[in-house]
Design an enzyme around this catalytic site. Sequence first.
Site, PDB file in Angstrom:
ATOM      1  N   GLY A 191     -10.354  -0.701  -5.294  1.00 60.23           N
ATOM      2  CA  GLY A 191      -9.336  -1.425  -4.523  1.00 60.23           C
ATOM      3  C   GLY A 191      -9.334  -2.925  -4.707  1.00 60.23           C
ATOM      4  O   GLY A 191      -8.886  -3.661  -3.831  1.00 60.23           O
ATOM      5  N   GLY A 203      -7.877  -4.446  -7.477  1.00 61.82           N
ATOM      6  CA  GLY A 203      -6.713  -4.892  -8.250  1.00 61.82           C
ATOM      7  C   GLY A 203      -6.765  -4.544  -9.730  1.00 61.82           C
ATOM      8  O   GLY A 203      -6.044  -5.139 -10.538  1.00 61.82           O
ATOM      9  N   LYS A 204      -7.589  -3.556 -10.109  1.00 62.16           N
ATOM     10  CA  LYS A 204      -7.667  -3.148 -11.524  1.00 62.16           C
ATOM     11  C   LYS A 204      -6.321  -2.633 -12.035  1.00 62.16           C
ATOM     12  O   LYS A 204      -5.927  -2.929 -13.158  1.00 62.16           O
ATOM     13  CB  LYS A 204      -8.698  -2.019 -11.709  1.00 62.16           C
ATOM     14  CG  LYS A 204     -10.132  -2.390 -11.445  1.00 62.16           C
ATOM     15  CD  LYS A 204     -11.076  -1.236 -11.766  1.00 62.16           C
ATOM     16  CE  LYS A 204     -10.870   0.004 -10.917  1.00 62.16           C
ATOM     17  NZ  LYS A 204     -11.167  -0.184  -9.490  1.00 62.16           N
ATOM     18  N   THR A 205      -5.647  -1.833 -11.197  1.00 62.60           N
ATOM     19  CA  THR A 205      -4.400  -1.225 -11.670  1.00 62.60           C
ATOM     20  C   THR A 205      -3.314  -2.285 -11.865  1.00 62.60           C
ATOM     21  O   THR A 205      -2.625  -2.277 -12.892  1.00 62.60           O
ATOM     22  CB  THR A 205      -3.897  -0.160 -10.674  1.00 62.60           C
ATOM     23  OG1 THR A 205      -4.938   0.772 -10.458  1.00 62.60           O
ATOM     24  CG2 THR A 205      -2.692   0.574 -11.225  1.00 62.60           C
ATOM     25  N   LYS A 232      -6.514   6.145 -17.985  1.00 61.00           N
ATOM     26  CA  LYS A 232      -7.329   6.147 -16.755  1.00 61.00           C
ATOM     27  C   LYS A 232      -8.182   7.406 -16.865  1.00 61.00           C
ATOM     28  O   LYS A 232      -7.665   8.526 -16.728  1.00 61.00           O
ATOM     29  CB  LYS A 232      -6.398   6.191 -15.535  1.00 61.00           C
ATOM     30  CG  LYS A 232      -7.101   6.328 -14.201  1.00 61.00           C
ATOM     31  CD  LYS A 232      -7.405   4.995 -13.543  1.00 61.00           C
ATOM     32  CE  LYS A 232      -8.208   5.178 -12.265  1.00 61.00           C
ATOM     33  NZ  LYS A 232      -8.579   3.932 -11.627  1.00 61.00           N
ATOM     34  N   THR A 234      -8.683   9.829  -8.907  1.00 57.95           N
ATOM     35  CA  THR A 234      -8.963  10.570  -7.669  1.00 57.95           C
ATOM     36  C   THR A 234      -8.057  10.027  -6.568  1.00 57.95           C
ATOM     37  O   THR A 234      -7.436   8.976  -6.718  1.00 57.95           O
ATOM     38  CB  THR A 234     -10.441  10.411  -7.235  1.00 57.95           C
ATOM     39  OG1 THR A 234     -10.658   9.049  -6.878  1.00 57.95           O
ATOM     40  CG2 THR A 234     -11.407  10.822  -8.331  1.00 57.95           C
ATOM     41  N   GLU A 238      -8.180   1.569 -17.716  1.00 57.71           N
ATOM     42  CA  GLU A 238      -8.560   1.165 -16.355  1.00 57.71           C
ATOM     43  C   GLU A 238      -9.758   2.000 -15.942  1.00 57.71           C
ATOM     44  O   GLU A 238      -9.686   3.235 -15.910  1.00 57.71           O
ATOM     45  CB  GLU A 238      -7.424   1.372 -15.348  1.00 57.71           C
ATOM     46  CG  GLU A 238      -7.880   0.908 -13.960  1.00 57.71           C
ATOM     47  CD  GLU A 238      -6.986   1.326 -12.800  1.00 57.71           C
ATOM     48  OE1 GLU A 238      -5.823   1.700 -13.009  1.00 57.71           O
ATOM     49  OE2 GLU A 238      -7.507   1.288 -11.657  1.00 57.71           O
ATOM     50  N   GLY A 240     -13.357   2.718  -9.955  1.00 60.46           N
ATOM     51  CA  GLY A 240     -14.291   1.985  -9.093  1.00 60.46           C
ATOM     52  C   GLY A 240     -14.918   0.840  -9.877  1.00 60.46           C
ATOM     53  O   GLY A 240     -14.233   0.102 -10.563  1.00 60.46           O
TER      54      GLY A 240
HETATM   55  N1  LIG Z   1      -2.152  -9.348  -8.045  1.00 60.82           N
HETATM   56  C1  LIG Z   1      -1.995  -8.532  -6.975  1.00 60.82           C
HETATM   57  N2  LIG Z   1      -0.764  -8.341  -6.460  1.00 60.82           N
HETATM   58  C2  LIG Z   1      -0.583  -7.542  -5.382  1.00 60.82           C
HETATM   59  N3  LIG Z   1      -1.594  -6.901  -4.743  1.00 60.82           N
HETATM   60  C3  LIG Z   1      -2.846  -7.059  -5.200  1.00 60.82           C
HETATM   61  C4  LIG Z   1      -3.096  -7.873  -6.340  1.00 60.82           C
HETATM   62  N4  LIG Z   1      -4.423  -7.837  -6.582  1.00 60.82           N
HETATM   63  C5  LIG Z   1      -4.990  -7.059  -5.653  1.00 60.82           C
HETATM   64  N5  LIG Z   1      -4.053  -6.587  -4.798  1.00 60.82           N
HETATM   65  C6  LIG Z   1      -4.378  -5.753  -3.621  1.00 60.82           C
HETATM   66  O1  LIG Z   1      -5.407  -4.866  -3.977  1.00 60.82           O
HETATM   67  C7  LIG Z   1      -5.115  -3.543  -3.573  1.00 60.82           C
HETATM   68  C8  LIG Z   1      -5.623  -2.552  -4.582  1.00 60.82           C
HETATM   69  O2  LIG Z   1      -5.070  -2.831  -5.832  1.00 60.82           O
HETATM   70  P1  LIG Z   1      -5.255  -1.810  -7.033  1.00 60.82           P
HETATM   71  O3  LIG Z   1      -4.693  -0.479  -6.670  1.00 60.82           O
HETATM   72  O4  LIG Z   1      -4.730  -2.460  -8.278  1.00 60.82           O
HETATM   73  O5  LIG Z   1      -6.882  -1.715  -7.051  1.00 60.82           O
HETATM   74  P2  LIG Z   1      -7.814  -0.864  -8.007  1.00 60.82           P
HETATM   75  O6  LIG Z   1      -8.997  -1.698  -8.297  1.00 60.82           O
HETATM   76  O7  LIG Z   1      -6.999  -0.390  -9.155  1.00 60.82           O
HETATM   77  O8  LIG Z   1      -8.235   0.361  -7.081  1.00 60.82           O
HETATM   78  P3  LIG Z   1      -8.808   1.811  -7.531  1.00 60.82           P
HETATM   79  O9  LIG Z   1     -10.281   1.650  -7.561  1.00 60.82           O
HETATM   80  O10 LIG Z   1      -8.319   2.702  -6.449  1.00 60.82           O
HETATM   81  O11 LIG Z   1      -8.230   2.150  -8.860  1.00 60.82           O
HETATM   82  C9  LIG Z   1      -3.644  -3.496  -3.423  1.00 60.82           C
HETATM   83  O12 LIG Z   1      -3.268  -2.592  -2.423  1.00 60.82           O
HETATM   84  C10 LIG Z   1      -3.274  -4.915  -3.091  1.00 60.82           C
HETATM   85  O13 LIG Z   1      -3.255  -5.078  -1.695  1.00 60.82           O
HETATM   86 MG   LIG Z   2      -6.602   1.548  -9.697  1.00 56.15          MG
END
Ligand SMILES: Nc1ncnc2c1ncn2[C@@H]1O[C@H](COP(=O)(O)OP(=O)(O)OP(=O)(O)O)[C@@H](O)[C@H]1O
Ligand SMILES: [Mg+2]
Length: 231
Positions: free
Chosen positions: A12, A14-16, A37, A41, A116, A119
């Site tokens: 969570g 912001g990787k995605t 990916k 999950t 991606e 975690g």
């Molecule tokens: N540049 C950004 N713009 C908008 N939201 C962001 C940004 N960076 C982080 N966030 C916040 O971070 C949260 C998670 O982002 P994201 O889904 O990209 O995380 P993740 O690392 O991919 O999570 P996961 O481990 O589930 O794959 C989002 O819900 C958002 O609130």
């Molecule tokens: Mg993600």
Amino acid sequence: MRGLFVTGTDTGVGKTGLSAALLAAIAATGDPVRAYKPVLTGLDEIPAPRGAASWPPDHELLASAAGMRAEEVAPLRYGPAASPHLAAGLASERIDPAALLACARATAADTTLIVEGVGGLLVPLVDDYTICDLAAALELPVIIAARPGLGTINHTLLTLRAARAAQLDVRAVVLTPWPQQPDAIERSNRETIERLGEIEVATLGLLASPAVTELAQAGAELPWRRWLAPA
Ligand SMILES: Nc1ncnc2c1ncn2[C@@H]1O[C@H](COP(=O)(O)OP(=O)(O)OP(=O)(O)O)[C@@H](O)[C@H]1O
Ligand SMILES: [Mg+2]
């Protein structure tokens, strides 16, 4: 293989968003890109509404940025929002790291591959094989997504230490979402991680929507050409 492995200091972080911005920016230059990916999950979870726009699950966002079908991006998908080894176990399955590597290579073909992670680096896929092992086996340069605020120095330096202990080629940390007017702590975090981590620190602004044009615009601000260059 040409590409980048996007990991993060946590789930969570912001990787995605970062991966999708990179994919959209590279695709906008006309270069062929693919997204991968390894394990997805949490498909059972209803995504929390983020601002006005509703955000799709990871594989759908990555697919739209890369011009792929979502199933191609993440062939291994589980419902529970659990660590990959547990989500697979609940489905009476065991993740096969060799199969994930083969899938990554087949997905990349002759394009630029943005992977991606799942975690952070020490997340297990099976008990004796982590995301860090997968990144090492793929031999892709690594980008670390990290939060801008309080707590990020520790999480980011720990991640850097684990990555370097595994001989990963870390190219940059990206603080996300980087505010338009960063406060003193955020500015200090950026400078401190750069100095103590001896690493380039870039930033990604808040993505207001998952529109590909917006992702491409944000990604174009990042020095991805340099990150993709051979060491
Ligand atoms: N540049 C950004 N713009 C908008 N939201 C962001 C940004 N960076 C982080 N966030 C916040 O971070 C949260 C998670 O982002 P994201 O889904 O990209 O995380 P993740 O690392 O991919 O999570 P996961 O481990 O589930 O794959 C989002 O819900 C958002 O609130
Ligand atoms: Mg993600």
